[in-house]
Scaffold this active site. Structure first.
Site, mmCIF file in Angstrom:
data_model
loop_
_atom_site.group_PDB
_atom_site.id
_atom_site.type_symbol
_atom_site.label_atom_id
_atom_site.label_comp_id
_atom_site.label_asym_id
_atom_site.label_seq_id
_atom_site.Cartn_x
_atom_site.Cartn_y
_atom_site.Cartn_z
ATOM 1 C CB CYS A 2 -0.922 0.011 1.216
ATOM 2 S SG CYS A 2 -2.025 1.454 1.284
ATOM 3 C CD GLU A 105 -0.949 -2.139 -5.421
ATOM 4 O OE1 GLU A 105 -0.009 -1.676 -6.121
ATOM 5 O OE2 GLU A 105 -0.879 -2.300 -4.190
#
Length: 233
Positions: A2, A105
């Site tokens: 992340c 992402e």
């Protein structure tokens, strides 16, 4: 992993969602990046009631000689956090909630040089908490102190698998109290909380590559790509 996320709820909304007495004004953020201060909930032996705090994203272990190590510590793998010297002390006593309402992402697309960013969120658009760890670091030169944190990651769920093998740990609300309690340490139970979030409760869509640059921090970052948002550099 992340590497970017968003939080655009107000302080009052977050206080209600996370059962806090109060939260200072929180500016909407759409492209939160490593090294920046991020909104968290912590509890300490000195103040065991969960409370709001800003921590720098990128954990600096207490024993580190150079704070630059924090740039490599934005994430910690849930599977090895008990053993890793950089994280095991924090996992025992300094766990936190990192507040978010979405994250990004990047997908590798064959034949395309630039990876395609996706925005991932809960279908009901509610804020949620990443599982985090935090640390104190004292600067031996100046005597100053930094408080920093990292986001735990786990294997990707079915929603995330097409774009990445990992995802941040989103905690279930019923686990918040135990996760925050600095006096609670049952490694197997705690690691059992660090599982992939239910894919059916999440959604995602592609967004503009403007999110690739941290200086872009507007609501355009989270707009679906097919709604005509211009591509960024």
């Amino acid at each position: 992993m992340c590497g970017r996320f968003s939080l655009n709820k107000t302080g009052d909304d977050l206080a209600d969602d996370f059962l806090l007495r109060s939260i200072p004004p929180v500016m909407p953020r759409y492209n939160i990046a490593p090294s920046q201060p991020i909104a968290t909930v912590v509890a300490t032996p000195e103040n065991s009631e969960p409370h709001f705090d800003f921590l720098l994203w990128g954990l600096i272990p207490s024993w580190a000689k150079d704070p630059a190590i924090g740039s490599r510590m934005i994430n910690a793998r849930a599977e090895t956090v008990v053993e890793k010297p950089s994280f095991r002390a924090a996992f025992k006593r300094r766990r936190c909630l990192i507040l978010a309402d979405g994250f990004y992402e990047w997908e590798t697309i064959p034949g395309q040089k630039t990876k395609q960013p996706h925005y991932i969120f809960l279908k009901d658009h509610t804020p949620f908490a990443f599982a985090g760890l935090w640390e104190h670091w004292n600067d031996p030169a100046s005597g100053g102190e930094l408080q920093t944190c990292t986001i735990l990651t786990t294997a990707a769920n079915e929603l995330m698998e097409p774009i990445h093998t990992r995802m941040p740990v989103i905690l279930a609300p019923e686990d918040y109290a135990a996760w925050l309690d600095p006096d609670y340490y049952q490694p197997q139970t705690l690691q059992g909380m660090l599982c992939p979030y239910e894919a059916e409760a999440m959604d995602r869509y592609p967004v503009s590559t403007m999110v690739n640059k941290p200086q872009h921090d507007s609501s355009d970052c989270i707009e679906p790509l097919d709604e005509g948002v211009p591509e960024g550099d």
